[in-house]
Design an enzyme around this catalytic site. Structure first.
Site, PDB file in Angstrom:
ATOM      1  N   ILE A 121       0.790  -1.113   0.031  1.00 54.36           N
ATOM      2  CA  ILE A 121      -0.065   0.024   0.046  1.00 54.36           C
ATOM      3  C   ILE A 121       0.913   1.214  -0.069  1.00 54.36           C
ATOM      4  O   ILE A 121       1.815   1.470   0.790  1.00 54.36           O
ATOM      5  CB  ILE A 121      -0.953  -0.020   1.230  1.00 54.36           C
ATOM      6  CG1 ILE A 121      -1.898   1.164   1.024  1.00 54.36           C
ATOM      7  CG2 ILE A 121      -0.289  -0.099   2.481  1.00 54.36           C
ATOM      8  CD1 ILE A 121      -3.268   0.641   0.736  1.00 54.36           C
ATOM      9  N   THR A 156       6.233  -0.768   2.403  1.00 57.95           N
ATOM     10  CA  THR A 156       6.367  -2.000   3.039  1.00 57.95           C
ATOM     11  C   THR A 156       6.098  -2.972   1.874  1.00 57.95           C
ATOM     12  O   THR A 156       5.067  -3.090   1.207  1.00 57.95           O
ATOM     13  CB  THR A 156       5.474  -2.294   4.098  1.00 57.95           C
ATOM     14  OG1 THR A 156       5.918  -1.387   5.183  1.00 57.95           O
ATOM     15  CG2 THR A 156       5.655  -3.577   4.852  1.00 57.95           C
ATOM     16  N   GLU A 240      -6.689  -1.964  10.406  1.00 56.76           N
ATOM     17  CA  GLU A 240      -5.353  -1.689  10.245  1.00 56.76           C
ATOM     18  C   GLU A 240      -4.702  -1.588  11.441  1.00 56.76           C
ATOM     19  O   GLU A 240      -3.686  -2.098  11.689  1.00 56.76           O
ATOM     20  CB  GLU A 240      -5.017  -0.888   9.233  1.00 56.76           C
ATOM     21  CG  GLU A 240      -5.588  -0.969   8.091  1.00 56.76           C
ATOM     22  CD  GLU A 240      -5.699   0.183   6.938  1.00 56.76           C
ATOM     23  OE1 GLU A 240      -6.292  -0.187   6.092  1.00 56.76           O
ATOM     24  OE2 GLU A 240      -5.194   1.163   7.265  1.00 56.76           O
ATOM     25  N   GLY A 338      24.913  -6.455  28.702  1.00 58.30           N
ATOM     26  CA  GLY A 338      25.592  -6.040  27.393  1.00 58.30           C
ATOM     27  C   GLY A 338      24.919  -7.136  26.212  1.00 58.30           C
ATOM     28  O   GLY A 338      25.237  -6.609  25.203  1.00 58.30           O
ATOM     29  N   GLY A 362      -0.166   5.467  11.149  1.00 60.25           N
ATOM     30  CA  GLY A 362      -0.663   6.794  12.239  1.00 60.25           C
ATOM     31  C   GLY A 362       0.295   6.690  13.248  1.00 60.25           C
ATOM     32  O   GLY A 362       0.462   5.826  14.305  1.00 60.25           O
TER      33      GLY A 362
HETATM   34  C1  FAD Z   1       9.250   0.805   8.645  1.00 67.48           C
HETATM   35  C2  FAD Z   1       7.883   1.830   8.023  1.00 67.48           C
HETATM   36  C3  FAD Z   1       7.223   1.072   7.246  1.00 67.48           C
HETATM   37  C4  FAD Z   1       5.998   1.808   6.701  1.00 67.48           C
HETATM   38  N1  FAD Z   1       5.467   1.386   5.670  1.00 67.48           N
HETATM   39  C5  FAD Z   1       4.477   2.252   5.024  1.00 67.48           C
HETATM   40  C6  FAD Z   1       3.662   1.656   3.909  1.00 67.48           C
HETATM   41  O1  FAD Z   1       3.571   0.380   3.698  1.00 67.48           O
HETATM   42  N2  FAD Z   1       2.967   2.497   3.333  1.00 67.48           N
HETATM   43  C7  FAD Z   1       2.835   3.729   3.531  1.00 67.48           C
HETATM   44  O2  FAD Z   1       2.130   4.377   2.712  1.00 67.48           O
HETATM   45  N3  FAD Z   1       3.760   4.467   4.214  1.00 67.48           N
HETATM   46  C8  FAD Z   1       4.533   3.505   5.218  1.00 67.48           C
HETATM   47  N4  FAD Z   1       5.032   4.211   6.288  1.00 67.48           N
HETATM   48  C9  FAD Z   1       4.975   5.641   6.435  1.00 67.48           C
HETATM   49  C10 FAD Z   1       4.232   5.899   7.732  1.00 67.48           C
HETATM   50  O3  FAD Z   1       3.005   5.828   7.599  1.00 67.48           O
HETATM   51  C11 FAD Z   1       4.830   7.490   8.054  1.00 67.48           C
HETATM   52  O4  FAD Z   1       5.910   7.466   8.541  1.00 67.48           O
HETATM   53  C12 FAD Z   1       4.014   8.176   9.278  1.00 67.48           C
HETATM   54  O5  FAD Z   1       2.480   8.051   8.803  1.00 67.48           O
HETATM   55  C13 FAD Z   1       4.450   9.222   9.614  1.00 67.48           C
HETATM   56  O6  FAD Z   1       4.781  10.176   8.656  1.00 67.48           O
HETATM   57  P1  FAD Z   1       6.016  10.977   8.373  1.00 67.48           P
HETATM   58  O7  FAD Z   1       7.077  10.252   8.353  1.00 67.48           O
HETATM   59  O8  FAD Z   1       5.934  11.893   7.147  1.00 67.48           O
HETATM   60  O9  FAD Z   1       6.103  11.892   9.525  1.00 67.48           O
HETATM   61  P2  FAD Z   1       5.412  13.389   9.632  1.00 67.48           P
HETATM   62  O10 FAD Z   1       4.068  13.178   9.245  1.00 67.48           O
HETATM   63  O11 FAD Z   1       6.520  14.526   9.010  1.00 67.48           O
HETATM   64  O12 FAD Z   1       5.534  13.601  11.537  1.00 67.48           O
HETATM   65  C14 FAD Z   1       6.706  14.219  12.065  1.00 67.48           C
HETATM   66  C15 FAD Z   1       6.047  14.529  13.647  1.00 67.48           C
HETATM   67  O13 FAD Z   1       5.027  15.115  13.516  1.00 67.48           O
HETATM   68  C16 FAD Z   1       4.121  14.714  14.453  1.00 67.48           C
HETATM   69  N5  FAD Z   1       2.881  15.010  13.893  1.00 67.48           N
HETATM   70  C17 FAD Z   1       2.105  14.812  12.550  1.00 67.48           C
HETATM   71  N6  FAD Z   1       0.866  15.254  12.817  1.00 67.48           N
HETATM   72  C18 FAD Z   1       0.621  15.618  13.987  1.00 67.48           C
HETATM   73  C19 FAD Z   1      -0.341  16.333  14.761  1.00 67.48           C
HETATM   74  N7  FAD Z   1      -1.623  16.432  14.042  1.00 67.48           N
HETATM   75  N8  FAD Z   1      -0.180  16.620  16.123  1.00 67.48           N
HETATM   76  C20 FAD Z   1       0.840  16.316  16.780  1.00 67.48           C
HETATM   77  N9  FAD Z   1       1.829  15.847  16.082  1.00 67.48           N
HETATM   78  C21 FAD Z   1       1.863  15.649  14.829  1.00 67.48           C
HETATM   79  C22 FAD Z   1       4.412  13.161  14.126  1.00 67.48           C
HETATM   80  O14 FAD Z   1       3.521  12.428  15.245  1.00 67.48           O
HETATM   81  C23 FAD Z   1       5.906  12.922  14.119  1.00 67.48           C
HETATM   82  O15 FAD Z   1       6.325  13.080  15.621  1.00 67.48           O
HETATM   83  C24 FAD Z   1       6.262   3.189   6.787  1.00 67.48           C
HETATM   84  C25 FAD Z   1       6.977   3.917   7.753  1.00 67.48           C
HETATM   85  C26 FAD Z   1       7.825   3.094   8.273  1.00 67.48           C
HETATM   86  C27 FAD Z   1       8.806   3.924   9.659  1.00 67.48           C
END
Ligand code: FAD
Length: 376
Positions: A121, A156, A240, A338, A362
């Site tokens: 996805i 993923t 999910e 360790g 999320g």
């Molecule tokens: C191992 C891994 C697998 C993943 N797999 C998938 C996948 O299969 N498909 C896919 O589409 N995505 C995937 N993701 C992406 C994942 O869903 C996003 O990383 C996640 O939704 C956060 O988005 P971002 O990394 O852009 O962080 P940002 O959105 O840039 O967030 C940065 C910070 O701001 C905070 N923040 C954001 N909004 C708010 C708010 N409203 N209030 C307060 N704080 C807030 C966040 O909590 C975070 O601490 C994956 C991520 C990882 C690490």
């Protein structure tokens, strides 16, 4: 036996445990080094009935979410958080089942059930994660096709995926109301993938970037109505998030048993580590929290199986399960001294793998936002 499961679920659990022990455990370290699980594993999982368990026949195996939960839990309990079956079976397949046309279901679900096609996805982009309405990937209609341009990241199963469900903007003026989902098959001209990303954990997971450069996607690959992606995503989120919560809880339980055993076996200053009150209190606290979590999650699971799990409760489940898992795994790792920091001990892997669960599906902050809205 937990009350939410029936005898057929427990029999299935035995089968899944055998599969995990014989088909995954002996090879997992090798896959972690390779940064990907072999496609052959998926075909074996398909033959053994571990994929699309909750998808009705003739497309899937005709079970229910309890069977999905068994697969999720047994992989996590055995400390294999880097196997991407759940995204495939509990996210991609339900999108097709619930919103696909008869032709789309026929075309993609049976090969997914057999493990011949792997699902991913693709929502997140470099500039759009929590805030998905900011996606820049564009899909423009051109006769019988949509032309896709853009980039996705952190996907993923990305390297292995034969099918990706891709979120793109079809009407930028409408913001969140102008987003659509597309079923995009591997091999289309202009569709390329990056190498598996270097992560701090979940090393066997082939998380990667996807690039779309004038990719012509046939119009019949639009999933659900156009401009309705947000409604679709919202409807699917509770399941999910519960799936992630179940992974977190089972991983915690599995590692707690291992840590308790380690502290029985290890002697320091001529006493077993478990004989120190501090250790017993930490273990006791872990058991107290994980037991409470388990009761709550089983209730969520029962609600999900009855089609009644609401988004706020699912957010509470994900937030609690992943935060408790993170804190407790850190305590458990400390008990190993360790050795906890050494790759050959499972606790270090669990600790690093778990970190992602508070981010994907999320973030914890987004869960708090959702729960906070229930006071409005
Ligand atoms: C191992 C891994 C697998 C993943 N797999 C998938 C996948 O299969 N498909 C896919 O589409 N995505 C995937 N993701 C992406 C994942 O869903 C996003 O990383 C996640 O939704 C956060 O988005 P971002 O990394 O852009 O962080 P940002 O959105 O840039 O967030 C940065 C910070 O701001 C905070 N923040 C954001 N909004 C708010 C708010 N409203 N209030 C307060 N704080 C807030 C966040 O909590 C975070 O601490 C994956 C991520 C990882 C690490």
């Amino acid at each position: 036996m937990r009350r939410v499961f029936r005898d057929d679920h427990e029999l299935f659990r035995d089968q899944v445990r055998r599969f995990v022990a014989s088909e995954i455990a002996p090879h997992y370290t090798e896959w972690e080094k390779a940064g990907v699980t072999p496609r052959a594993l998926w075909r074996r999982a398909g033959e053994e009935g571990l994929l699309n368990c909750a998808v009705p026949e003739p497309y899937g195996l005709g079970g229910d979410f309890g069977h999905s939960a068994v697969v999720i839990e047994e992989l996590a309990r055995a400390n294999f958080l880097g196997i991407g079956f759940s995204i495939h079976s509990d996210m991609v397949a339900p999108y097709l089942l619930n919103f696909g046309t008869g032709e789309q279901k026929e075309r993609w679900l049976p090969p997914m059930t057999r493990g011949e096609t792997i699902g991913a996805i693709a929502l997140t982009e470099p500039g759009a994660g929590s805030d998905l309405k900011a996606v820049r990937t564009r899909a423009c209609r051109d006769g019988g096709h949509y032309v896709l341009n853009g980039q996705k990241t952190f996907i993923t199963n990305g390297v292995n995926a034969g099918l990706a469900i891709v979120l793109a903007s079809t009407d930028p003026d409408q913001g969140a109301r102008g987003l659509s989902l597309f079923c995009v098959e591997e091999g289309l001209p202009g569709y390329t993938k990056g190498a598996a990303l270097q992560k701090i954990g979940q090393h066997s997971q082939d998380t990667c970037e996807l690039y779309f450069d004038d990719v012509r996607v046939p119009a019949d690959c639009l999933l659900g109505p156009g401009n309705a992606a947000f409604e679709i995503l919202t409807r699917e989120l509770a399941r999910e998030r519960l799936a992630i919560a179940l992974r977190a809880a089972a991983s915690l339980e599995g590692m707690l048993e291992e840590a308790a055993q380690y502290t029985r076996d290890r002697k320091v200053f001529s006493r077993r580590v478990i004989d120190y009150q501090n250790t017993r209190f930490k273990l006791a606290n872990a058991r107290a929290q994980s037991t409470m979590l388990r009761v709550f999650l089983d209730d969520c699971l029962a609600r999900q199986m009855e089609g009644e799990l609401d988004p706020t409760t699912a957010a509470i489940a994900k937030l609690n399960a992943t935060e408790i898992q993170g804190r407790i795994l850190d305590d458990l790792l400390q008990m190993y001294g360790g050795y906890g920091y050494m790759a050959e001990y499972g606790i270090g892997r669990a600790w690093a793998d778990a970190r992602a669960l508070r981010i994907f599906g999320g973030t914890s902050e987004v869960m708090l936002e959702i729960i906070g809205r229930s006071f409005n």
